[in-house]
Motif scaffolding. Structure first.
Motif, PDB file in Angstrom:
ATOM      1  N   SER A 123       0.822  -1.221   0.000  1.00 52.84           N
ATOM      2  CA  SER A 123       0.000   0.000   0.000  1.00 52.84           C
ATOM      3  C   SER A 123       0.853   1.266   0.000  1.00 52.84           C
ATOM      4  CB  SER A 123      -0.933   0.006   1.213  1.00 52.84           C
ATOM      5  OG  SER A 123      -0.180  -0.046   2.419  1.00 52.84           O
ATOM      6  N   THR A 124       2.048   1.185   0.602  1.00 53.00           N
ATOM      7  CA  THR A 124       2.923   2.366   0.620  1.00 53.00           C
ATOM      8  C   THR A 124       3.529   2.642  -0.748  1.00 53.00           C
ATOM      9  OG1 THR A 124       4.753   0.945   1.335  1.00 53.00           O
ATOM     10  CG2 THR A 124       3.470   2.057   3.046  1.00 53.00           C
ATOM     11  N   PHE A 125       3.704   1.623  -1.560  1.00 52.62           N
ATOM     12  CA  PHE A 125       4.305   1.811  -2.879  1.00 52.62           C
ATOM     13  C   PHE A 125       3.267   2.219  -3.920  1.00 52.62           C
ATOM     14  CE2 PHE A 125       6.989  -1.281  -0.641  1.00 52.62           C
ATOM     15  CZ  PHE A 125       8.222  -0.660  -0.728  1.00 52.62           C
ATOM     16  N   ILE A 126       2.071   1.712  -3.801  1.00 55.06           N
ATOM     17  CA  ILE A 126       1.032   2.030  -4.792  1.00 55.06           C
ATOM     18  C   ILE A 126       0.180   3.218  -4.356  1.00 55.06           C
ATOM     19  CG2 ILE A 126       0.937  -0.352  -5.625  1.00 55.06           C
ATOM     20  CD1 ILE A 126      -1.515  -0.813  -3.956  1.00 55.06           C
ATOM     21  N   HIS A 127       0.538   3.815  -3.207  1.00 59.09           N
ATOM     22  CA  HIS A 127      -0.139   5.007  -2.693  1.00 59.09           C
ATOM     23  C   HIS A 127      -1.651   4.791  -2.517  1.00 59.09           C
ATOM     24  CE1 HIS A 127       3.576   7.222  -3.299  1.00 59.09           C
ATOM     25  NE2 HIS A 127       3.630   6.774  -4.552  1.00 59.09           N
ATOM     26  N   LYS A 128      -1.950   3.686  -1.883  1.00 59.38           N
ATOM     27  CA  LYS A 128      -3.343   3.403  -1.536  1.00 59.38           C
ATOM     28  C   LYS A 128      -3.429   3.046  -0.059  1.00 59.38           C
ATOM     29  CE  LYS A 128      -5.138   1.940  -6.022  1.00 59.38           C
ATOM     30  NZ  LYS A 128      -5.857   0.838  -6.764  1.00 59.38           N
ATOM     31  N   SER A 129      -4.621   3.210   0.479  1.00 59.39           N
ATOM     32  CA  SER A 129      -4.805   2.943   1.905  1.00 59.39           C
ATOM     33  C   SER A 129      -4.720   1.443   2.167  1.00 59.39           C
ATOM     34  CB  SER A 129      -6.160   3.475   2.366  1.00 59.39           C
ATOM     35  OG  SER A 129      -7.211   2.854   1.652  1.00 59.39           O
TER      36      SER A 129
END
Length: 254
Positions: A123-129
């Motif tokens: 989630s931190t790499f794809i910028h999603k919660s």
């Protein structure tokens, strides 16, 4: 004087006309009493209608009257079809494909945990919660209530088995033996999962069909029970009455 006498005559005639109209429009007491008697007769006839297993409540109330009863009675067709479809898929998965329960549970947990783990870290790499995983805890009150109800049921079953073992009720003894023989035959012909699936299918079909054709079923059941009572009376007179009773009944009589 003449005017006063004329007025009195008019008043008498008006009162007579009012009485006649009231007599015409008001229902007769005898007819009302007869209608009441007919209503009582019809209500008594309805009360005397034979119902299977002596039930007095609708089928929906007998099944609990809640959401499970709505599912079994197809009140919500989507949920009922979904439950029956899932049960059918599970039965086909275990019986047709010969999948094992422990293997299925382990594979399912592996897929779910792996997917959630990868999603949380990516989630931190794809910028999603990250996934919102709720905290699950078993409430104490429903578990205690279920355990209490189960304890009452088990104690009642033990009491019935004790009465049968002491020879207090021959009719109950024969019915329990017949039920156990039936379950043994079913157990030898199919496994537990198949038996559970058949039970689910019956719960989704028999109550609905009985609720739709209850008059015909109850009429047939009444005739069948009357015939069974006749046959049981003959069997009791020829066989059961000749079987010596246990010593417990002799002690009670003394």
């Amino acid at each position: 004087m003449a005017d006063q006498h004329h007025r009195e005559e008019e008043a008498k005639s008006e009162s007579l006309i009012e009485k006649i109209t009231e007599k015409i429009h008001r229902p007769d007491d005898s007819s009302s009493s007869s209608s009441d008697d007919e209503g009582k007769k019809t209500s008594s006839l309805k009360a005397k209608v034979f119902r299977l297993f002596g039930r007095e409540k609708p089928v929906h109330k007998i099944l609990g009257g809640g959401k499970p009863a709505d599912v079994f009675m197809w009140r919500d067709k989507k949920i009922s079809a979904g439950v029956l479809g899932v049960a059918t898929a599970i039965w086909l998965l275990f019986e047709a494909l010969e999948y094992q329960l422990i293997t299925l549970v382990c594979h399912g947990l592996i897929l779910v945990l792996a997917g959630l783990f990868l999603w949380s870290n990516a989630s931190t790499f794809i910028h999603k919660s990250p996934p919102r995983i709720p905290e699950v805890s078993v409430p104490e009150k429903p578990v205690l209530q279920f355990a209490s109800d189960l304890r009452v049921t088990i104690n009642h079953a033990f009491a019935v088995l004790r009465d049968i073992a002491l020879g207090r009720d021959l009719k109950k003894f024969l019915s329990v033996i017949a039920g156990l023989l039936l379950f043994s035959i079913l157990g030898s012909s199919c496994d537990f999962l198949t038996l559970l699936y058949i039970t689910i299918v019956l719960l989704h079909t028999v109550p609905v069909l009985y609720d739709k054709y209850e008059d015909q079923v109850d009429s047939f059941a009444e005739k069948a029970l009357a015939e069974l009572k006749k046959q049981y009376a003959v069997f009791d007179a020829k066989v059961l009455s000749k079987i010596p009773r246990g010593q417990l009944k002799d002690k009670k009589r003394n």
